[in-house]
Design a protein around this motif. Structure first.
Motif, PDB file in Angstrom:
ATOM      1  N   ILE A   1      69.815  46.959  43.174  1.00  0.00           N
ATOM      2  CA  ILE A   1      69.534  48.001  44.151  1.00  0.00           C
ATOM      3  C   ILE A   1      68.618  49.057  43.543  1.00  0.00           C
ATOM      4  O   ILE A   1      67.910  49.757  44.240  1.00  0.00           O
ATOM      5  CB  ILE A   1      70.852  48.598  44.696  1.00  0.00           C
ATOM      6  N   ILE A   2      68.626  49.159  42.214  1.00  0.00           N
ATOM      7  CA  ILE A   2      67.653  50.034  41.558  1.00  0.00           C
ATOM      8  C   ILE A   2      66.382  49.211  41.444  1.00  0.00           C
ATOM      9  O   ILE A   2      66.305  48.274  40.667  1.00  0.00           O
ATOM     10  CB  ILE A   2      68.133  50.447  40.155  1.00  0.00           C
ATOM     11  N   PRO A   3      65.441  49.511  42.261  1.00  0.00           N
ATOM     12  CA  PRO A   3      64.395  48.551  42.505  1.00  0.00           C
ATOM     13  C   PRO A   3      63.477  48.268  41.322  1.00  0.00           C
ATOM     14  O   PRO A   3      63.401  47.133  40.854  1.00  0.00           O
ATOM     15  CB  PRO A   3      63.633  49.159  43.668  1.00  0.00           C
ATOM     16  N   ASN A   4      62.827  49.253  40.852  1.00  0.00           N
ATOM     17  CA  ASN A   4      61.836  48.988  39.832  1.00  0.00           C
ATOM     18  C   ASN A   4      61.994  50.029  38.753  1.00  0.00           C
ATOM     19  O   ASN A   4      61.998  51.219  39.016  1.00  0.00           O
ATOM     20  CB  ASN A   4      60.434  49.081  40.447  1.00  0.00           C
ATOM     21  N   LYS A   5      62.117  49.551  37.531  1.00  0.00           N
ATOM     22  CA  LYS A   5      62.397  50.499  36.464  1.00  0.00           C
ATOM     23  C   LYS A   5      61.211  51.419  36.184  1.00  0.00           C
ATOM     24  O   LYS A   5      61.325  52.361  35.423  1.00  0.00           O
ATOM     25  CB  LYS A   5      62.842  49.750  35.211  1.00  0.00           C
ATOM     26  N   ALA A   6      60.088  51.134  36.813  1.00  0.00           N
ATOM     27  CA  ALA A   6      58.906  51.977  36.589  1.00  0.00           C
ATOM     28  C   ALA A   6      58.918  53.231  37.464  1.00  0.00           C
ATOM     29  O   ALA A   6      57.895  53.897  37.589  1.00  0.00           O
ATOM     30  CB  ALA A   6      57.642  51.188  36.869  1.00  0.00           C
ATOM     31  N   GLU A   7      60.058  53.582  38.054  1.00  0.00           N
ATOM     32  CA  GLU A   7      60.188  54.777  38.902  1.00  0.00           C
ATOM     33  C   GLU A   7      59.076  54.866  39.940  1.00  0.00           C
ATOM     34  O   GLU A   7      58.128  55.632  39.801  1.00  0.00           O
ATOM     35  CB  GLU A   7      60.181  56.055  38.050  1.00  0.00           C
ATOM     36  N   PRO A   8      59.202  54.104  40.977  1.00  0.00           N
ATOM     37  CA  PRO A   8      58.091  53.918  41.915  1.00  0.00           C
ATOM     38  C   PRO A   8      57.580  55.182  42.595  1.00  0.00           C
ATOM     39  O   PRO A   8      56.417  55.270  42.917  1.00  0.00           O
ATOM     40  CB  PRO A   8      58.678  52.961  42.948  1.00  0.00           C
ATOM     41  N   PHE A   9      58.450  56.165  42.787  1.00  0.00           N
ATOM     42  CA  PHE A   9      57.993  57.326  43.542  1.00  0.00           C
ATOM     43  C   PHE A   9      57.130  58.272  42.713  1.00  0.00           C
ATOM     44  O   PHE A   9      56.385  59.065  43.237  1.00  0.00           O
ATOM     45  CB  PHE A   9      59.179  58.090  44.121  1.00  0.00           C
ATOM     46  N   ASN A  10      57.277  58.201  41.420  1.00  0.00           N
ATOM     47  CA  ASN A  10      56.534  59.131  40.585  1.00  0.00           C
ATOM     48  C   ASN A  10      55.164  58.564  40.239  1.00  0.00           C
ATOM     49  O   ASN A  10      54.934  58.033  39.158  1.00  0.00           O
ATOM     50  CB  ASN A  10      57.342  59.420  39.314  1.00  0.00           C
ATOM     51  N   ARG A  11      54.235  58.701  41.170  1.00  0.00           N
ATOM     52  CA  ARG A  11      52.935  58.061  41.005  1.00  0.00           C
ATOM     53  C   ARG A  11      52.152  58.670  39.853  1.00  0.00           C
ATOM     54  O   ARG A  11      51.352  57.982  39.216  1.00  0.00           O
ATOM     55  CB  ARG A  11      52.126  58.190  42.291  1.00  0.00           C
ATOM     56  N   ALA A  12      52.356  59.936  39.608  1.00  0.00           N
ATOM     57  CA  ALA A  12      51.546  60.619  38.600  1.00  0.00           C
ATOM     58  C   ALA A  12      51.723  59.991  37.213  1.00  0.00           C
ATOM     59  O   ALA A  12      50.779  59.896  36.436  1.00  0.00           O
ATOM     60  CB  ALA A  12      51.922  62.092  38.563  1.00  0.00           C
TER      61      ALA A  12
ATOM     62  N   CYS B   1      59.894  46.574  43.915  1.00  0.00           N
ATOM     63  CA  CYS B   1      59.751  47.482  45.056  1.00  0.00           C
ATOM     64  C   CYS B   1      58.967  48.699  44.592  1.00  0.00           C
ATOM     65  O   CYS B   1      59.411  49.429  43.716  1.00  0.00           O
ATOM     66  CB  CYS B   1      61.111  47.921  45.572  1.00  0.00           C
ATOM     67  N   SER B   2      57.838  48.913  45.193  1.00  0.00           N
ATOM     68  CA  SER B   2      56.951  49.955  44.680  1.00  0.00           C
ATOM     69  C   SER B   2      57.064  51.260  45.454  1.00  0.00           C
ATOM     70  O   SER B   2      56.298  52.176  45.224  1.00  0.00           O
ATOM     71  CB  SER B   2      55.512  49.449  44.726  1.00  0.00           C
ATOM     72  N   GLY B   3      57.998  51.365  46.396  1.00  0.00           N
ATOM     73  CA  GLY B   3      58.020  52.562  47.235  1.00  0.00           C
ATOM     74  C   GLY B   3      56.932  52.452  48.283  1.00  0.00           C
ATOM     75  O   GLY B   3      56.367  51.385  48.477  1.00  0.00           O
ATOM     76  N   PRO B   4      56.603  53.543  48.976  1.00  0.00           N
ATOM     77  CA  PRO B   4      55.669  53.473  50.098  1.00  0.00           C
ATOM     78  C   PRO B   4      54.296  52.899  49.730  1.00  0.00           C
ATOM     79  O   PRO B   4      53.685  52.190  50.512  1.00  0.00           O
ATOM     80  CB  PRO B   4      55.517  54.936  50.516  1.00  0.00           C
TER      81      PRO B   4
END
Lengths: 249, 365, 66
Positions: free
Chosen positions: B352-363, B323-326
């Motif tokens: 439920i913790i979707p993706n360990k790559a922290e999807p919201f933090n695009r930077a 899950c990559s967020g928006p």
């Protein structure tokens, strides 16, 4: 002097309570439809509440069931699709004046050529007599057991007045279904409102104070007296707006 | 000859060419171009455009007009779609073949207004009260925005059931060349009855009502499944996605194939009915399935998990979710996730913790 | 000769017609109808066929034939 009276052809046994104003309204409605020659070319959009029993009270009538308060928007759609057909909404006060307040006023604002009929019985009839925005101060209902308190629940709302202020509303009037005189007047309003739709493509709204003996805990005769003595204090009868020739107001 | 069009405008033009006679809508990002376009286009063709007071009013205008026999549609996004659910549920109850487009956002409440795939679970389960299903087509290009809108009216009328175009902000906003289909013939009232309908409108008074709806849902589920397979013949890992992520996933398949990895893509086109048949056709070499979505919690991944249980030779496959967020997962992110699950199989594949790559933090990505 | 027709099965005995009848020609009968109401009855001697009962009836019980 004997006057001939005939039951409107499409009406049959209805399921409203004894003394309910809905039966009176449907008869006046169907008399008007017959007189205007539209009893075979109309679509009624029912509100939710006691007005939804209309469907079962006719033999071949055309009714669309709507959701709570949404009848005017559905009627707008129906009229856009079938401009030659008489389209009107048949709602209660809870439906048209509370949950559907926005829809009712927007219908008046858009002024699509539909007609709105509101039976105002000052409470939520079908659900068992809860307080409506049209309940009178001090009126005992199942959700205002000590009487409606204007301090916390406001004063009776009058959306008919708001609708009448809209520029393109052609006719707005309030009648009561509580005496031969008032019933005959209601018929006049109903017929005029429908006539405006088909002859001049105009929007009209008619409200009728309607007896609800069951939920008011009164006998039918006491109920019509209550309208006479109490309800009209807050909901005065008469024509609020009439843009037709000789209409005044 | 192809013309350049924005996704939202293509959807609008597709609906017009498919026979839409009335559009009722309310402005909401990222789909407002649909109504802006139609406010000019509909009157130009002598058809009807209505801006209504709310999304609720839009859907109920469509409800009334369609019940009276006119081809109508509406569109919205996010909370606007939430407001419409009452009407959609009502249309299913009355077998009204309405059409509507959800140009999705992502996230709860007002959400992330520009893009994402936040509504898969709600929409595929019906969306409103009661149990019913809506036929859902999920485009992944501007051309498909047009084509799906174009065919949606006839599809809805075939089943007497609402049809939804499950799009997303990104497709609505992007510009691509499209082929314009021929105009279909339409008129003010296409069906209903001769003259005025008589007592037709209370289906649920019919004692067989529930059974009829159930049978219809079953038949739609059998006949309307749509999907697209890409390099799945010998695949060990299947990427599955709908909409925009299905395009980045395809890019990842190409790159991974070039690196010698046995990966393929199953793109979901009909979000409901979910294409179980497409999964049944996957080879028995499949060891794991990765669902890629632009949302916050796994949504379509749940359907994939259920489907893997339904298909005998996929029962032992591991099911993962990205899950990559928006914002849709990039090719590199998908490849990274692929190597991660290939080399280090996890027990709790969908979490439920979707993706360990922290999807919201695009930077940071 | 005019005639007041009463469909007893439609009557719910609300009493509006009795209340408004100018000639006191209407009253409740003793027998019950199928809905378990005691429907209205007319004293044919007193009725002047004015139509008031028809006007106030919510259940279209009355018809008047000229």
């Amino acid at each position: 002097m004997a006057v001939q009276r005939k039951r409107p052809a499409l009406l049959k046994d209805n399921s409203w309570c004894a003394g309910c104003g809905h039966g009176l309204f449907t008869r006046l409605l169907h008399e008007s439809l017959e007189e205007l020659g539209y009893d075979n070319n109309y679509i009624c959009v029912d509100g939710v509440g006691c007005s939804s029993n209309y469907f079962a009270a006719t033999t071949l009538g055309s009714a669309i069931e709507s959701h709570h308060g949404k009848a005017p928007t559905i009627a707008r759609g129906v009229k856009l699709a079938r401009p030659e057909t008489m389209v009107f909404t048949y709602q209660g006060d809870g439906d048209a004046y509370v949950i559907g307040l926005s829809e009712t006023l927007n219908a008046a604002h858009f002024a699509d050529p539909i007609t709105t009929f509101v039976l105002n019985n000052n409470n939520y009839g079908m659900t068992g007599g809860q307080m409506s925005w049209t309940s009178l101060p001090g009126q005992v209902t199942t959700t205002s057991k000590a009487g409606r308190d204007p301090e916390t629940t406001g004063m009776p709302l009058d959306p008919l007045k708001m609708a009448a202020q809209e520029e393109r509303v052609a006719f707005a009037a309030r009648a009561a279904l509580n005496s031969p005189k008032n019933i005959n007047l209601a018929k006049k309003y109903i017929k005029k409102a429908l006539e405006l739709q088909v002859k001049e493509e105009k929007y009209a709204i008619v409200e009728m104070l309607s007896p609800c003996p069951t939920d008011w805990n009164l006998t039918p005769v006491q109920a019509i007296r209550w309208i006479e003595e109490e309800a009209v204090k807050y909901y005065p009868l008469g024509v609020l707006k009439d843009t037709t020739e000789g209409g005044g107001a | 000859m192809k013309v350049l069009m924005k996704g939202n405008e293509a959807l609008a033009e597709g609906a017009v060419r498919g026979g839409a006679y009335l559009f009722a809508g309310y402005p909401m990002t990222p789909q407002s171009e649909i109504m802006e376009y139609l406010s000019v286009r509909m009157p130009e063709l002598g058809r009807i455009f209505r801006q209504t007071e709310s999304e609720t009013a839009s859907i109920f205008t469509v409800y009334g007009a369609r019940q009276a026999g006119m081809r109508t549609f509406t569109s919205s996004s996010g909370v606007g779609m939430s407001l419409m659910q009452e009407g959609i549920s009502g249309m299913c109850a009355k077998s009204i073949p309405g059409v509507f487009a959800n140009v999705q956002r992502c996230g709860p409440g007002l959400g992330f207004a520009l893009e994402g795939q936040g509504d898969y679970l709600r929409d595929t389960r019906g969306g409103g009260n009661g149990d019913y299903r809506v036929l859902i087509l999920a485009p992944n290009s501007v051309q498909e925005m047009m084509d799906f809108a174009y065919e949606s009216f006839e599809l809805a009328e075939k089943w007497k059931n609402p049809v939804e175009i499950l799009s997303e902000g990104k497709i609505g906003q992007m510009v691509e060349p499209v082929e314009l289909p021929e105009f279909k013939e339409t008129k003010r009232v296409v069906d209903g009855m001769d003259g005025v309908p008589k007592k037709i409108l209370l289906d649920h008074d019919d004692p067989e009502f529930g059974l009829k709806i159930a049978k219809k849902i079953e038949a739609m589920a059998e006949e309307e499944q749509r999907w697209e397979s890409y390099l799945t013949e010998d695949a060990e890992t299947i990427f599955t996605a709908y909409g925009i992520p299905s395009r980045t996933a395809r890019g990842a398949v190409d790159k991974l194939r070039a690196e010698g990895e046995r990966v393929g893509l199953l793109r979901v086109i009909s979000a409901w009915p979910f294409p179980v048949k497409g999964f049944a056709q996957l080879p028995d070499t499949v060891k794991r399935i990765l669902t890629i979505e632009s949302c916050v919690t796994p949504q379509m991944a749940e359907d994939v998990l259920i489907t893997a249980k339904k298909v005998m030779h996929l029962r032992d496959a591991e099911v993962y979710s990205l899950c990559s967020g928006p914002v849709a997962a990039k090719v590199g992110e998908i490849m990274q996730k692929y190597y991660q699950i290939k080399e280090d199989p996890q027990k709790e594949a969908i979490s439920i913790i979707p993706n360990k790559a922290e999807p919201f933090n695009r930077a940071e990505l | 000769m005019a005639e007041l027709l009463i469909d007893k099965e439609l009557c719910k005995a609300c009493g509006y017609c009795i209340h408004f009848c100018p000639k006191e020609a209407l009253s409740f009968s003793e027998e019950m109808n199928q809905k378990s109401y005691t429907p209205v009855q007319v004293d044919k001697e007193k009725c002047i066929f004015c139509g008031t009962c028809y006007t106030v009836c919510p259940d279209t019980v009355f018809e008047i034939r000229a």
